[in-house]
Design a protein around this motif. Structure first.
Motif, PDB file in Angstrom:
ATOM      1  N   ALA A   1       1.029  -2.709  -9.441  1.00 29.07           N
ATOM      2  CA  ALA A   1       0.712  -1.363  -8.963  1.00 29.07           C
ATOM      3  C   ALA A   1      -0.134  -0.610  -9.988  1.00 29.07           C
ATOM      4  O   ALA A   1      -0.962   0.233  -9.633  1.00 29.07           O
ATOM      5  CB  ALA A   1       1.989  -0.589  -8.653  1.00 29.07           C
ATOM      6  N   GLY A   2       0.060  -0.910 -11.268  1.00 22.55           N
ATOM      7  CA  GLY A   2      -0.747  -0.292 -12.317  1.00 22.55           C
ATOM      8  C   GLY A   2      -2.219  -0.656 -12.200  1.00 22.55           C
ATOM      9  O   GLY A   2      -3.102   0.164 -12.466  1.00 22.55           O
ATOM     10  N   TYR A   3      -2.487  -1.897 -11.809  1.00 23.77           N
ATOM     11  CA  TYR A   3      -3.874  -2.296 -11.573  1.00 23.77           C
ATOM     12  C   TYR A   3      -4.486  -1.473 -10.450  1.00 23.77           C
ATOM     13  O   TYR A   3      -5.633  -1.020 -10.545  1.00 23.77           O
ATOM     14  CB  TYR A   3      -3.940  -3.785 -11.206  1.00 23.77           C
ATOM     15  CG  TYR A   3      -4.007  -4.720 -12.389  1.00 23.77           C
ATOM     16  CD1 TYR A   3      -5.223  -5.055 -12.969  1.00 23.77           C
ATOM     17  CD2 TYR A   3      -2.848  -5.287 -12.907  1.00 23.77           C
ATOM     18  CE1 TYR A   3      -5.296  -5.933 -14.036  1.00 23.77           C
ATOM     19  CE2 TYR A   3      -2.898  -6.167 -13.978  1.00 23.77           C
ATOM     20  CZ  TYR A   3      -4.132  -6.480 -14.540  1.00 23.77           C
ATOM     21  OH  TYR A   3      -4.190  -7.350 -15.606  1.00 23.77           O
ATOM     22  N   VAL A   4      -3.730  -1.291  -9.371  1.00 28.22           N
ATOM     23  CA  VAL A   4      -4.244  -0.509  -8.243  1.00 28.22           C
ATOM     24  C   VAL A   4      -4.573   0.913  -8.697  1.00 28.22           C
ATOM     25  O   VAL A   4      -5.670   1.437  -8.440  1.00 28.22           O
ATOM     26  CB  VAL A   4      -3.239  -0.487  -7.082  1.00 28.22           C
ATOM     27  CG1 VAL A   4      -3.724   0.417  -5.953  1.00 28.22           C
ATOM     28  CG2 VAL A   4      -2.991  -1.902  -6.556  1.00 28.22           C
ATOM     29  N   ARG A   5      -3.620   1.527  -9.375  1.00 26.75           N
ATOM     30  CA  ARG A   5      -3.819   2.924  -9.802  1.00 26.75           C
ATOM     31  C   ARG A   5      -5.043   3.056 -10.706  1.00 26.75           C
ATOM     32  O   ARG A   5      -5.868   3.961 -10.538  1.00 26.75           O
ATOM     33  CB  ARG A   5      -2.573   3.431 -10.530  1.00 26.75           C
ATOM     34  CG  ARG A   5      -1.337   3.580  -9.648  1.00 26.75           C
ATOM     35  CD  ARG A   5      -0.215   4.258 -10.411  1.00 26.75           C
ATOM     36  NE  ARG A   5       1.015   4.335  -9.633  1.00 26.75           N
ATOM     37  CZ  ARG A   5       2.040   3.493  -9.762  1.00 26.75           C
ATOM     38  NH1 ARG A   5       1.982   2.519 -10.671  1.00 26.75           N
ATOM     39  NH2 ARG A   5       3.108   3.622  -9.005  1.00 26.75           N
TER      40      ARG A   5
ATOM     41  N   GLY B   1     -10.061  -6.911  -1.952  1.00 25.06           N
ATOM     42  CA  GLY B   1      -8.899  -7.096  -1.097  1.00 25.06           C
ATOM     43  C   GLY B   1      -7.664  -7.332  -1.933  1.00 25.06           C
ATOM     44  O   GLY B   1      -7.747  -7.565  -3.146  1.00 25.06           O
ATOM     45  N   ILE B   2      -6.516  -7.233  -1.284  1.00 18.79           N
ATOM     46  CA  ILE B   2      -5.231  -7.451  -1.935  1.00 18.79           C
ATOM     47  C   ILE B   2      -4.461  -8.490  -1.129  1.00 18.79           C
ATOM     48  O   ILE B   2      -4.463  -8.463   0.110  1.00 18.79           O
ATOM     49  CB  ILE B   2      -4.426  -6.138  -2.013  1.00 18.79           C
ATOM     50  CG1 ILE B   2      -5.090  -5.168  -2.995  1.00 18.79           C
ATOM     51  CG2 ILE B   2      -2.966  -6.396  -2.404  1.00 18.79           C
ATOM     52  CD1 ILE B   2      -4.491  -3.769  -2.993  1.00 18.79           C
TER      53      ILE B   2
ATOM     54  N   ARG C   1      -3.933   2.266   1.484  1.00 22.48           N
ATOM     55  CA  ARG C   1      -4.367   2.634   2.837  1.00 22.48           C
ATOM     56  C   ARG C   1      -5.438   3.716   2.801  1.00 22.48           C
ATOM     57  O   ARG C   1      -6.430   3.678   3.551  1.00 22.48           O
ATOM     58  CB  ARG C   1      -3.165   3.134   3.631  1.00 22.48           C
ATOM     59  CG  ARG C   1      -2.184   2.043   4.043  1.00 22.48           C
ATOM     60  CD  ARG C   1      -0.988   2.676   4.698  1.00 22.48           C
ATOM     61  NE  ARG C   1      -0.013   1.698   5.148  1.00 22.48           N
ATOM     62  CZ  ARG C   1       1.273   1.956   5.293  1.00 22.48           C
ATOM     63  NH1 ARG C   1       1.748   3.167   5.015  1.00 22.48           N
ATOM     64  NH2 ARG C   1       2.101   1.019   5.719  1.00 22.48           N
ATOM     65  N   GLU C   2      -5.231   4.703   1.924  1.00 22.13           N
ATOM     66  CA  GLU C   2      -6.192   5.813   1.820  1.00 22.13           C
ATOM     67  C   GLU C   2      -7.588   5.303   1.485  1.00 22.13           C
ATOM     68  O   GLU C   2      -8.597   5.819   2.002  1.00 22.13           O
ATOM     69  CB  GLU C   2      -5.705   6.785   0.748  1.00 22.13           C
ATOM     70  CG  GLU C   2      -6.640   7.939   0.462  1.00 22.13           C
ATOM     71  CD  GLU C   2      -6.191   8.752  -0.752  1.00 22.13           C
ATOM     72  OE1 GLU C   2      -7.072   9.267  -1.458  1.00 22.13           O
ATOM     73  OE2 GLU C   2      -4.964   8.845  -0.984  1.00 22.13           O
TER      74      GLU C   2
ATOM     75  N   GLU D   1       3.857  -3.621   1.964  1.00 23.07           N
ATOM     76  CA  GLU D   1       4.433  -2.401   2.532  1.00 23.07           C
ATOM     77  C   GLU D   1       5.508  -1.805   1.631  1.00 23.07           C
ATOM     78  O   GLU D   1       5.825  -0.620   1.735  1.00 23.07           O
ATOM     79  CB  GLU D   1       5.011  -2.681   3.919  1.00 23.07           C
ATOM     80  CG  GLU D   1       3.966  -2.966   4.987  1.00 23.07           C
ATOM     81  CD  GLU D   1       3.011  -1.787   5.188  1.00 23.07           C
ATOM     82  OE1 GLU D   1       3.504  -0.636   5.197  1.00 23.07           O
ATOM     83  OE2 GLU D   1       1.794  -2.022   5.307  1.00 23.07           O
ATOM     84  N   GLN D   2       6.082  -2.621   0.738  1.00 25.20           N
ATOM     85  CA  GLN D   2       7.109  -2.130  -0.180  1.00 25.20           C
ATOM     86  C   GLN D   2       6.527  -1.605  -1.487  1.00 25.20           C
ATOM     87  O   GLN D   2       7.261  -1.117  -2.343  1.00 25.20           O
ATOM     88  CB  GLN D   2       8.104  -3.260  -0.477  1.00 25.20           C
ATOM     89  CG  GLN D   2       8.797  -3.812   0.761  1.00 25.20           C
ATOM     90  CD  GLN D   2       9.640  -5.041   0.450  1.00 25.20           C
ATOM     91  OE1 GLN D   2      10.045  -5.262  -0.694  1.00 25.20           O
ATOM     92  NE2 GLN D   2       9.906  -5.851   1.470  1.00 25.20           N
ATOM     93  N   SER D   3       5.228  -1.708  -1.658  1.00 21.46           N
ATOM     94  CA  SER D   3       4.586  -1.298  -2.910  1.00 21.46           C
ATOM     95  C   SER D   3       4.611   0.218  -3.063  1.00 21.46           C
ATOM     96  O   SER D   3       4.404   0.961  -2.095  1.00 21.46           O
ATOM     97  CB  SER D   3       3.136  -1.779  -2.948  1.00 21.46           C
ATOM     98  OG  SER D   3       2.437  -1.188  -4.022  1.00 21.46           O
TER      99      SER D   3
END
Length: 390
Positions: free
Chosen positions: A13-17, A32-33, A48-49, A39-41
């Protein structure tokens, strides 16, 4: 550069942020991921945004996309499969640590990368930090003389949720289907600190494993491996490295990583300062002190460093072979099936966690003395201290 992110929960999740924040100054794009549990992330709303496509499998992603780089941040038991699929589809791979559970599996990945003509790196962030890279250059140039000894102390309390995550593989030797994991506080959570000792004391970036390992291990949680350890390593240069770590010392005793590297002409220390982070400082032969800088803690930096190495055909500061070195080192601990792990008592049971009150004192005493706790007559709990020699 476009990249595939394999995993988006937990550390991923840190990579995404960071990739979706102003820290991403080079504009790397998440193409892509892949995560069947996306859905639990905690960052699914952000995903999604931004309209990032999410897939359950790597094969589904590669049917519709390509990515020069795959960043793999998945449970240890998935590393080999994920790396082989990504390499086969033409992606370079940056794998979060450890590279794989065993040295044989590590070699399978490094061999596949070599055969595919792709770059393979491991995400030990200290190996990408500009201050650590400069320190390594100075060490190899002889600026501080011969290494005399290195040590680190890390007390990070972990909860029941930590050991139950992703189906409960944490702390296991193998999964129910036989897949090796060998997860422990040394092999996973605090492996950065052994890697840094090996990396700093091996010339170049093809890091070598420790020459020998001796450890005093303990557990509070009902796991197969151990959540507490004091370990002595004979580092590639011949000097001693010591690592003291626990997940069960109690929240009141939590300690950010403390590192101390002694050389003939200087002592290098890392201490965490409020509002600043991990500060690297040097004390020279005369006793004069100077600050070398603040270590970089974000994941975007190592991603960018890895991408620049790919784009400019530069050496990787933490290639797959370096990741193999830590696994070869820790494999020695498991050779005899962990017969001497201390079942620590007493155990304090709280709603979210377990801990034991003597652990922190034993590890801190060992760190200060430069000895394993048992060499000071100390166990982690009540009873006699034990240990493993390999």
């Amino acid at each position: 550069m476009k990249l595939l992110l394999v995993g988006c929960g937990g550390y991923a999740a840190g990579y995404v942020r960071e990739l979706l924040s102003p820290l991403n100054v080079d504009g790397h794009i998440i193409e892509g991921i892949v995560d069947p549990y996306a859905e639990q992330s905690p960052v699914i709303g952000l995903i999604r945004e931004k309209g990032i496509p999410v897939y359950d499998t790597l094969e589904a992603f590669y049917r519709r996309h390509s990515a020069p780089l795959a960043v793999i941040v998945t449970p240890i038991g998935l590393h080999v499969h994920d790396a082989l699929v990504c390499l086969a589809h033409g992606s370079h791979v940056l794998m979060e640590k450890p590279l794989a559970a065993t040295s044989g599996l590590c070699r399978e990945i490094t061999g596949a990368a070599r055969d595919a003509g792709k770059r393979l790196g491991v995400g030990y962030q200290l190996c990408y930090d500009p201050i650590m890279l400069r320190l390594k250059e100075q060490i190899e140039a002889g600026a501080f003389g011969r290494a005399l000894g290195m040590k680190a102390l890390i007390l990070w309390q972990r909860t029941h949720a930590y050991y139950a995550r992703s189906g409960g593989w944490a702390g296991h030797i193998r999964l129910p289907d036989g897949t090796p994991v060998y997860d422990s506080i040394l092999t996973n959570a605090t492996s950065h600190y052994l890697m840094n000792m090996l990396w700093l004391t091996t010339p170049g970036f093809h890091t070598q494993p420790a020459l020998s390992v001796e450890a005093q291990l303990g557990r509070v949680y009902p796991i197969e491996t151990f959540d507490t350890a004091a370990a002595r390593f004979r580092l590639p240069c011949g000097c001693e490295g010591l690592l003291f770590a626990s997940h069960v010392a109690g929240t009141a005793q939590e300690t950010p990583p403390v590192m101390e590297y002694r050389f003939e002409k200087a002592v290098i220390r890392v201490r965490t300062q409020p509002e600043r982070g991990a500060v690297l400082s040097l004390t020279d032969e005369s006793g004069a002190q100077r600050e070398l800088g603040v270590l970089c803690q974000n994941v975007i930096h190592k991603t960018t460093q890895f991408i620049r190495a790919i784009e400019n055909d530069l050496p990787l500061s933490c290639p797959g072979e370096a990741g193999l070195a830590t696994v070869l080192t820790y494999e020695r601990l498991f050779e005899n099936g962990l017969p001497d792990v201390e079942n620590i008592q007493p155990v304090i049971r709280e709603e979210q966690l377990l801990w034991s009150p003597q652990v922190a004192d034993a590890l801190r005493a060992g760190f200060e003395a430069g000895r394993l706790p048992r060499e000071l007559g100390l166990a982690y709990g009540q009873g006699c201290a034990g240990g493993n020699r390999h």
